[in-house]
Design an enzyme around this catalytic site. Structure first.
Site: not given
Length: 445
Positions: A155, A200, A375
């Site tokens: 990520d 994220h 996600s």
């Protein structure tokens, strides 16, 4: 070629927000390499309330009443010599003392973390029931019978989240382009997140493994170890070769010029897709890496992407030997943004506009966010897969895929979308059913 940041190759349909507003470039505080934001003071932990089911005991048994013997006159007998005294037989204590009742395990376990009361995603997939089946995993201070399962999060990179204290590893930075890396160089041993999307990967990791410690949120597998592997640039885009090399390294396979991974993962979470290539099918470089990782015995869980399109054209969502996950709402339907199609194996909570997935994040107001996107769906499946491996460590990627999809909750009315072609796999992830079936079998012990 698809280069749009707003569709987020990092598969959040909405950018992580700051102060409740949608993020704009430069709006989320960047994490310089090796540094983190201050950790908000947590509220005092509250002990979990676990109510065992009442123990049903059988009614006391009493011997049947015998009718009195008939008394009849009898001829007097000759005097009898008394028999010799003999000791009474010793009665085992188990006969004299009634057995202790067997404790019935609780039907559900509910963490004391304050955000849990709003984590609709966890109740939707049956996590309270799944946790109750694995008390050694969720008991604070408890020791699992097997070593912690390592999950690699490919990520935006490493953030030292307090939810993962002592269980998150700063892995490796595979972004080869110094311009896109944002840290002044190319590949290096510091995988720290940089730029507006730095958090994220933190959010994804927290869904998988946030501690049950009375603060913040509750993760799916609070004993799992997370290895953060940076493959996304500050623009949120992913180079195919960087992704392919990151896949190999995360599973413990050799990558030229890169030191060996001391913490190879059994589960890899990819809440992303590769850029700079046409969306017409799986890229050969990524497919080769996926095949090697699968042969090594690691499961790859992939987000389907957020374009409301057929996922088969995306890499790695359209690759062979991955478990592709799309989003489901709390009602079990497909949100408009979520990709669909035959390459999708299962759905999991990903939220929708106005009703995202509640998570802890250092970048959020009060340490919280509610993003939505595939996600968020993928790490639910990766977390449950790691939980299954905690109980059955020898389950293969093929067995895990079969178990997770076979035990999924059917969609309402049998489909996630009115359009027959827009399929979402076998159903919505059901953690309780998957754990129950795994424990009932000796497979993977």
């Amino acid at each position: 070629m698809k280069l749009s940041l707003l569709t987020l190759p990092l598969l959040c349909a909405a950018l992580l927000s700051v102060g409740g507003q949608a993020a704009t470039p430069g709006n989320i505080p960047a994490l310089p390499p090796g540094q983190t934001l201050p950790v908000p003071k947590p509220p005092a932990p509250k002990p979990p309330v676990v109510k065992p089911l009442p123990v049903q005991m059988p009614p006391a048994q009493t011997p049947p009443i015998q009718p009195p013997l008939e008394i009849a006159p009898a001829t007097p007998l000759r005097p009898q010599t008394a028999p010799p005294l003999v000791p009474l037989p010793v009665v085992p204590p188990s006969i004299l003392t009634p057995p202790k009742p067997v404790a019935v395990p609780p039907a559900a376990y509910r963490p004391a973390d304050p955000l849990f009361t709003r984590q609709w995603d966890m109740t939707t997939i049956g996590m309270p029931q799944a946790w109750a089946l694995l008390p050694e995993i969720v008991k604070k201070g408890g020791v699992s019978q097997t070593p912690p399962v390592t999950v690699a999060v490919l990520d935006t990179g490493f953030v030292n989240s307090p939810e993962l204290a002592g269980r998150v590893v700063n892995g490796y930075d595979f972004v080869h382009d110094p311009v896109r890396s944002g840290d002044g160089d190319g590949r290096d041993t510091d995988a720290s997140g940089v730029g507006q999307l730095a958090y994220h990967g933190e959010v994804v990791a927290n869904i998988i493994a946030a501690a049950h410690d009375g603060r913040g949120m509750a993760g799916i597998n609070p004993t799992a170890r997370i290895v953060q592997v940076r493959v996304a640039g500050t623009d949120g885009l992913i180079d195919p070769q960087d992704l392919a090399d990151g896949l190999l390294w995360a599973a413990g396979l050799a990558v030229p010029g890169v030191p060996a991974n001391p913490n190879p993962a059994k589960v890899l979470n990819l809440s992303l897709f590769a850029d700079f290539i046409p969306l017409t099918g799986c890229d050969a470089r990524i497919q080769n890496a996926v095949s090697a990782v699968n042969a090594k015995g690691a499961l790859i869980v992939v987000g389907a992407a957020n374009d409301g399109a057929d996922a088969s054209g995306y890499s790695p969502a359209g690759c062979r030997n991955v478990l592709t996950v799309t989003s489901a709402t709390q009602q079990g339907t497909r949100p408009d943004y979520a990709n669909w199609g035959r390459s999708v194996a299962i759905a999991a909570p990903g939220g929708e506009t106005g009703h995202g997935v509640p998570v802890s994040s250092l970048s959020g107001p009060g340490g919280e966010r509610s993003p939505n996107g595939t996600s968020m769906a993928a790490p639910h499946v990766a977390g449950v897969a790691s939980l299954l491996l905690s109980a059955r460590p020898r389950l293969t990627p093929t067995q895990l895929r079969a178990l997770l999809t076979r035990t999924a909750t059917p969609f309402p009315g049998g489909r996630c979308d009115p359009a027959p072609a827009r399929t979402c796999g076998s159903g919505t992830l059901n953690a309780a059913a998957a754990v129950r079936e795994a424990l009932a079998s000796s497979l993977g012990k």
